[in-house]
Design a protein around this motif. Structure first.
Motif, PDB file in Angstrom:
ATOM      1  N   LEU A 141      20.761  96.473 -65.407  1.00  0.00           N
ATOM      2  CA  LEU A 141      19.565  96.305 -64.573  1.00  0.00           C
ATOM      3  C   LEU A 141      19.581  97.307 -63.431  1.00  0.00           C
ATOM      4  N   HIS A 142      20.743  97.498 -62.822  1.00  0.00           N
ATOM      5  CA  HIS A 142      20.877  98.460 -61.722  1.00  0.00           C
ATOM      6  C   HIS A 142      20.595  99.877 -62.197  1.00  0.00           C
ATOM      7  N   ARG A 143      21.142 100.237 -63.345  1.00  0.00           N
ATOM      8  CA  ARG A 143      20.918 101.580 -63.877  1.00  0.00           C
ATOM      9  C   ARG A 143      19.450 101.814 -64.211  1.00  0.00           C
ATOM     10  N   LEU A 144      18.786 100.785 -64.710  1.00  0.00           N
ATOM     11  CA  LEU A 144      17.356 100.906 -64.993  1.00  0.00           C
ATOM     12  C   LEU A 144      16.587 101.185 -63.711  1.00  0.00           C
ATOM     13  N   LYS A 145      16.916 100.471 -62.649  1.00  0.00           N
ATOM     14  CA  LYS A 145      16.235 100.692 -61.368  1.00  0.00           C
ATOM     15  C   LYS A 145      16.505 102.099 -60.837  1.00  0.00           C
ATOM     16  N   LEU A 146      17.724 102.598 -61.009  1.00  0.00           N
ATOM     17  CA  LEU A 146      18.035 103.962 -60.570  1.00  0.00           C
ATOM     18  C   LEU A 146      17.115 104.970 -61.254  1.00  0.00           C
ATOM     19  N   SER A 147      16.940 104.818 -62.545  1.00  0.00           N
ATOM     20  CA  SER A 147      16.081 105.715 -63.313  1.00  0.00           C
ATOM     21  C   SER A 147      14.631 105.611 -62.848  1.00  0.00           C
ATOM     22  N   LEU A 148      14.142 104.389 -62.710  1.00  0.00           N
ATOM     23  CA  LEU A 148      12.762 104.171 -62.282  1.00  0.00           C
ATOM     24  C   LEU A 148      12.526 104.664 -60.858  1.00  0.00           C
ATOM     25  N   ASP A 149      13.451 104.364 -59.959  1.00  0.00           N
ATOM     26  CA  ASP A 149      13.290 104.778 -58.563  1.00  0.00           C
ATOM     27  C   ASP A 149      13.291 106.290 -58.427  1.00  0.00           C
ATOM     28  N   GLU A 150      14.099 106.973 -59.226  1.00  0.00           N
ATOM     29  CA  GLU A 150      14.133 108.432 -59.174  1.00  0.00           C
ATOM     30  C   GLU A 150      12.787 109.012 -59.600  1.00  0.00           C
ATOM     31  N   ALA A 151      12.190 108.441 -60.649  1.00  0.00           N
ATOM     32  CA  ALA A 151      10.886 108.916 -61.110  1.00  0.00           C
ATOM     33  C   ALA A 151       9.802 108.657 -60.070  1.00  0.00           C
ATOM     34  N   LYS A 153      10.173 108.205 -56.850  1.00  0.00           N
ATOM     35  CA  LYS A 153      10.428 109.035 -55.666  1.00  0.00           C
ATOM     36  C   LYS A 153       9.812 110.415 -55.813  1.00  0.00           C
ATOM     37  N   ASN A 154       9.744 110.895 -57.049  1.00  0.00           N
ATOM     38  CA  ASN A 154       9.196 112.220 -57.319  1.00  0.00           C
ATOM     39  C   ASN A 154       7.723 112.184 -57.708  1.00  0.00           C
ATOM     40  N   GLY A 155       7.073 111.049 -57.426  1.00  0.00           N
ATOM     41  CA  GLY A 155       5.619 110.973 -57.567  1.00  0.00           C
ATOM     42  C   GLY A 155       5.096 110.508 -58.902  1.00  0.00           C
ATOM     43  N   CYS A 156       5.975 110.079 -59.808  1.00  0.00           N
ATOM     44  CA  CYS A 156       5.515 109.626 -61.119  1.00  0.00           C
ATOM     45  C   CYS A 156       4.936 108.217 -61.011  1.00  0.00           C
ATOM     46  N   LYS A 157       3.807 107.987 -61.647  1.00  0.00           N
ATOM     47  CA  LYS A 157       3.154 106.677 -61.609  1.00  0.00           C
ATOM     48  C   LYS A 157       3.072 106.017 -62.980  1.00  0.00           C
ATOM     49  N   ASP A 158       2.898 106.823 -64.021  1.00  0.00           N
ATOM     50  CA  ASP A 158       2.828 106.285 -65.386  1.00  0.00           C
ATOM     51  C   ASP A 158       4.208 106.374 -66.016  1.00  0.00           C
ATOM     52  N   ILE A 159       4.735 105.241 -66.449  1.00  0.00           N
ATOM     53  CA  ILE A 159       6.139 105.178 -66.861  1.00  0.00           C
ATOM     54  C   ILE A 159       6.296 104.577 -68.252  1.00  0.00           C
ATOM     55  N   ILE A 160       7.140 105.235 -69.049  1.00  0.00           N
ATOM     56  CA  ILE A 160       7.597 104.719 -70.336  1.00  0.00           C
ATOM     57  C   ILE A 160       9.095 104.499 -70.218  1.00  0.00           C
ATOM     58  N   VAL A 161       9.574 103.349 -70.671  1.00  0.00           N
ATOM     59  CA  VAL A 161      11.003 103.046 -70.612  1.00  0.00           C
ATOM     60  C   VAL A 161      11.583 103.011 -72.025  1.00  0.00           C
ATOM     61  N   MET A 162      12.767 103.605 -72.144  1.00  0.00           N
ATOM     62  CA  MET A 162      13.506 103.579 -73.401  1.00  0.00           C
ATOM     63  C   MET A 162      14.816 102.827 -73.171  1.00  0.00           C
ATOM     64  N   THR A 163      15.075 101.796 -73.969  1.00  0.00           N
ATOM     65  CA  THR A 163      16.351 101.092 -73.950  1.00  0.00           C
ATOM     66  C   THR A 163      16.855 100.987 -75.384  1.00  0.00           C
ATOM     67  N   HIS A 164      18.137 100.700 -75.527  1.00  0.00           N
ATOM     68  CA  HIS A 164      18.648 100.455 -76.878  1.00  0.00           C
ATOM     69  C   HIS A 164      18.485  98.986 -77.246  1.00  0.00           C
ATOM     70  N   TYR A 165      18.948  98.120 -76.370  1.00  0.00           N
ATOM     71  CA  TYR A 165      18.859  96.680 -76.631  1.00  0.00           C
ATOM     72  C   TYR A 165      17.433  96.162 -76.416  1.00  0.00           C
ATOM     73  N   PRO A 166      17.054  95.115 -77.115  1.00  0.00           N
ATOM     74  CA  PRO A 166      15.753  94.489 -76.866  1.00  0.00           C
ATOM     75  C   PRO A 166      15.692  93.930 -75.448  1.00  0.00           C
ATOM     76  N   PRO A 167      14.493  93.760 -74.891  1.00  0.00           N
ATOM     77  CA  PRO A 167      14.348  93.367 -73.486  1.00  0.00           C
ATOM     78  C   PRO A 167      14.498  91.872 -73.233  1.00  0.00           C
ATOM     79  N   THR A 168      14.699  91.079 -74.269  1.00  0.00           N
ATOM     80  CA  THR A 168      14.799  89.626 -74.120  1.00  0.00           C
ATOM     81  C   THR A 168      15.988  89.108 -74.923  1.00  0.00           C
ATOM     82  N   ASN A 169      16.274  87.824 -74.765  1.00  0.00           N
ATOM     83  CA  ASN A 169      17.288  87.191 -75.618  1.00  0.00           C
ATOM     84  C   ASN A 169      16.685  86.851 -76.978  1.00  0.00           C
ATOM     85  N   ASP A 170      17.471  86.167 -77.817  1.00  0.00           N
ATOM     86  CA  ASP A 170      16.979  85.879 -79.167  1.00  0.00           C
ATOM     87  C   ASP A 170      15.927  84.775 -79.206  1.00  0.00           C
ATOM     88  N   PHE A 171      15.613  84.183 -78.028  1.00  0.00           N
ATOM     89  CA  PHE A 171      14.508  83.233 -77.934  1.00  0.00           C
ATOM     90  C   PHE A 171      13.258  83.892 -77.340  1.00  0.00           C
TER      91      PHE A 171
END
Length: 230
Positions: A141-151, A153-171
């Motif tokens: 979660l911290h690493r995700l915020k680092l990536s988002l905050d860096e973008a 900070k540099n003026g990006c507003k439209d964001i696409i996120v790439m992760t390996h694991y799914p964003p939820t549990n199996d429920f």
């Protein structure tokens, strides 16, 4: 110029790790990926690869797999998966290949979009989640915020996120990841990791609370890169 995604390539040109033990659909899967890739992707396109790229255990053995990817059409952004043990220093890896960049605590751009991300992890209340997983989950979660905050900070507003694991549990319950996506106004999330019909069913897909989710494991996509933006 278009943006594509395909995950979980599970290449093994330098190690003995045949994927067809996981089902008939995996027979000659590298050839399927290459054929489908060349049919739809042009040199000025960008392709996101959200993890589980190579079965190699070190960078020396992974190089042949990465060169195979590098030589396919388009510019590629790669993210670490849970099986990418060869993954090394991002600053060093980003100097190795002409057509590949590696995503970790940083971001890249596609037109007016920022491409952010992190590997992710099992989410709380998953049937496999343990106390050990809690520490990794919080770190991701911290690493995700680092990536988002860096973008941002540099003026990006439209964001696409790439992760390996799914964003939820199996429920498919809300998680720290889904909350971050909603808070940051993320437009699209692509992820992989899930394989097989039963697992495909527990992957969040489509629009959910204003965010569009894509499951992009290559076997789910029938080994065909998926276009997500023109």
């Amino acid at each position: 110029m278009s943006l594509f995604v395909i995950g979980d390539l599970h290449l093994s040109f330098s190690v003995d790790k045949p994927m067809d033990i996981f089902g008939e659909q995996w027979v000659n899967h590298q050839e399927k990926i290459k054929k489908n890739w060349i049919e739809v992707i042009k040199e000025n396109d960008m392709i996101l690869i959200p993890g589980d790229i190579s079965w190699a255990m070190n960078m020396k053995d992974a190089t042949i797999d990465l060169e195979w990817i590098n030589n396919l059409p388009g510019k590629k952004i790669l993210l670490r998966g849970n099986h990418d043990y060869w993954w090394a220093s991002v600053s060093k890896m980003n100097k190795l290949f002409e057509n590949i960049r590696f995503l970790q605590n940083n971001y890249f751009t596609y037109k007016n979009f920022a491409i952010c991300g992190t590997r992710g992890w099992l989410c709380p209340n998953d049937h496999k989640f343990t106390e050990h997983d809690e520490k990794i989950y919080e770190r991701e979660l911290h690493r995700l915020k680092l990536s988002l905050d860096e973008a941002i900070k540099n003026g990006c507003k439209d964001i696409i996120v790439m992760t390996h694991y799914p964003p939820t549990n199996d429920f498919m319950e809300d998680s720290g990841f889904t909350q971050i996506y909603e808070t940051y106004g993320v437009k699209k999330v692509v992820y992989g990791h899930l394989h097989g019909i039963d697992s495909f069913k527990i992957g969040l897909k489509g629009e959910y609370k204003g965010v569009y989710y894509y499951l992009t494991s290559c076997d789910y996509l029938d080994f065909k890169p998926l276009k997500i933006l023109d």
